[in-house]
Design a protein around this motif. Structure first.
Motif, mmCIF file in Angstrom:
data_model
loop_
_atom_site.group_PDB
_atom_site.id
_atom_site.type_symbol
_atom_site.label_atom_id
_atom_site.label_comp_id
_atom_site.label_asym_id
_atom_site.label_seq_id
_atom_site.Cartn_x
_atom_site.Cartn_y
_atom_site.Cartn_z
ATOM 1 N N ILE A 3 0.871 -1.174 0.000
ATOM 2 C CA ILE A 3 0.000 0.000 0.000
ATOM 3 C C ILE A 3 0.906 1.222 0.000
ATOM 4 N N TYR A 4 0.611 2.163 -0.885
ATOM 5 C CA TYR A 4 1.363 3.409 -0.996
ATOM 6 C C TYR A 4 0.377 4.548 -0.808
ATOM 7 N N LYS A 5 0.668 5.461 0.114
ATOM 8 C CA LYS A 5 -0.285 6.536 0.398
ATOM 9 C C LYS A 5 0.471 7.817 0.696
ATOM 10 N N ASN A 6 0.084 8.908 0.022
ATOM 11 C CA ASN A 6 0.578 10.241 0.366
ATOM 12 C C ASN A 6 -0.489 10.928 1.192
ATOM 13 N N ILE A 7 -0.080 11.574 2.261
ATOM 14 C CA ILE A 7 -1.015 12.273 3.139
ATOM 15 C C ILE A 7 -0.603 13.733 3.208
ATOM 16 N N THR A 8 -1.510 14.602 2.775
ATOM 17 C CA THR A 8 -1.223 16.044 2.774
ATOM 18 C C THR A 8 -2.335 16.849 3.433
ATOM 19 N N SER A 9 -3.270 16.164 4.090
ATOM 20 C CA SER A 9 -4.318 16.890 4.814
ATOM 21 C C SER A 9 -4.274 16.471 6.274
ATOM 22 N N GLY A 10 -4.847 17.295 7.106
ATOM 23 C CA GLY A 10 -4.749 17.104 8.541
ATOM 24 C C GLY A 10 -5.747 16.151 9.152
ATOM 25 N N THR A 11 -6.336 15.259 8.384
ATOM 26 C CA THR A 11 -7.314 14.334 8.940
ATOM 27 C C THR A 11 -6.662 12.990 9.261
ATOM 28 N N THR A 12 -7.346 12.193 10.060
ATOM 29 C CA THR A 12 -6.911 10.824 10.285
ATOM 30 C C THR A 12 -7.205 10.027 9.023
ATOM 31 N N THR A 13 -6.251 9.232 8.588
ATOM 32 C CA THR A 13 -6.365 8.498 7.326
ATOM 33 C C THR A 13 -6.431 7.002 7.602
ATOM 34 N N THR A 14 -7.408 6.336 7.003
ATOM 35 C CA THR A 14 -7.511 4.884 7.103
ATOM 36 C C THR A 14 -6.712 4.261 5.973
ATOM 37 N N LEU A 15 -5.778 3.386 6.326
ATOM 38 C CA LEU A 15 -4.921 2.724 5.345
ATOM 39 C C LEU A 15 -5.472 1.355 4.952
ATOM 40 N N ILE A 16 -5.987 0.626 5.934
ATOM 41 C CA ILE A 16 -6.645 -0.657 5.692
ATOM 42 C C ILE A 16 -7.970 -0.607 6.441
ATOM 43 N N GLY A 41 4.518 15.107 14.195
ATOM 44 C CA GLY A 41 4.140 14.054 15.126
ATOM 45 C C GLY A 41 3.162 13.103 14.457
ATOM 46 N N VAL A 42 3.390 11.797 14.615
ATOM 47 C CA VAL A 42 2.582 10.793 13.922
ATOM 48 C C VAL A 42 2.109 9.730 14.906
ATOM 49 N N CYS A 43 0.879 9.252 14.676
ATOM 50 C CA CYS A 43 0.327 8.102 15.390
ATOM 51 C C CYS A 43 -0.041 7.043 14.357
ATOM 52 N N SER A 91 1.545 20.593 14.313
ATOM 53 C CA SER A 91 2.731 20.718 13.461
ATOM 54 C C SER A 91 2.368 21.125 12.031
ATOM 55 N N GLY A 92 1.183 21.695 11.849
ATOM 56 C CA GLY A 92 0.764 22.161 10.514
ATOM 57 C C GLY A 92 0.271 21.017 9.657
ATOM 58 N N ASN A 93 0.041 21.317 8.389
ATOM 59 C CA ASN A 93 -0.396 20.269 7.473
ATOM 60 C C ASN A 93 0.739 19.292 7.208
ATOM 61 N N PRO A 94 0.426 17.999 7.206
ATOM 62 C CA PRO A 94 1.481 17.001 6.989
ATOM 63 C C PRO A 94 1.852 16.902 5.513
ATOM 64 N N ASN A 95 3.011 16.345 5.288
ATOM 65 C CA ASN A 95 3.437 15.946 3.953
ATOM 66 C C ASN A 95 4.142 14.601 4.136
ATOM 67 N N LEU A 96 3.333 13.553 4.243
ATOM 68 C CA LEU A 96 3.843 12.225 4.577
ATOM 69 C C LEU A 96 3.659 11.260 3.410
ATOM 70 N N THR A 97 4.573 10.329 3.285
ATOM 71 C CA THR A 97 4.383 9.173 2.419
ATOM 72 C C THR A 97 4.432 7.949 3.326
ATOM 73 N N ILE A 98 3.452 7.060 3.136
ATOM 74 C CA ILE A 98 3.399 5.821 3.912
ATOM 75 C C ILE A 98 3.444 4.658 2.943
ATOM 76 N N ILE A 99 4.331 3.725 3.230
ATOM 77 C CA ILE A 99 4.445 2.494 2.444
ATOM 78 C C ILE A 99 4.274 1.333 3.406
ATOM 79 N N ILE A 100 3.359 0.441 3.062
ATOM 80 C CA ILE A 100 3.106 -0.745 3.867
ATOM 81 C C ILE A 100 3.407 -1.963 3.012
ATOM 82 N N LYS A 101 4.185 -2.878 3.560
ATOM 83 C CA LYS A 101 4.499 -4.133 2.861
ATOM 84 C C LYS A 101 4.313 -5.295 3.801
#
Length: 101
Positions: A3-16, A41-43, A91-101
């Motif tokens: 799973i590849y996901k870019n997160i650029t908004s301040g909401t909680t994101t469901t990955l699975i 900061g990330v949870c 910490s403002g709007n995030p700019n994260l990439t999440i990779i799940i394998k």
């Protein structure tokens, strides 16, 4: 499964999402902070949808330009839980990439 996901908004994101047939067999999760100047900061957690939340990590600060690798005890029963990530809104709007394998 990857799973590849870019997160650029301040909401909680469901990955699975619970009960969608996507396996909760997770071997590794990479969380990259792509922000050029701000730590974020990330949870990462699993959630059963009725208020029971279990954290893999909580409020871990990832420096700008750094990647956090989680590679132990990440698998879960995806018929019972959703995998979600959230960021610290202070910490403002995030700019994260999440990779799940």
């Amino acid at each position: 499964m990857a799973i590849y996901k870019n997160i650029t908004s301040g909401t909680t994101t469901t990955l699975i999402t619970k009960n969608t047939g996507v396996s909760g067999r997770v071997n590794k999760m990479l969380i990259s902070n792509n922000n050029s100047s701000t730590a974020t900061g990330v949870c990462a957690m699993i959630d059963d949808g009725s208020g029971n939340i279990f954290y893999f990590i909580r409020d871990v600060k990832i420096p700008s330009g750094a990647t956090l690798v989680l590679d132990d005890n990440l698998s879960f029963d995806s018929s019972q839980y959703s995998l979600r990530v959230a960021h610290d809104s202070g910490s403002g709007n995030p700019n994260l990439t999440i990779i799940i394998k």
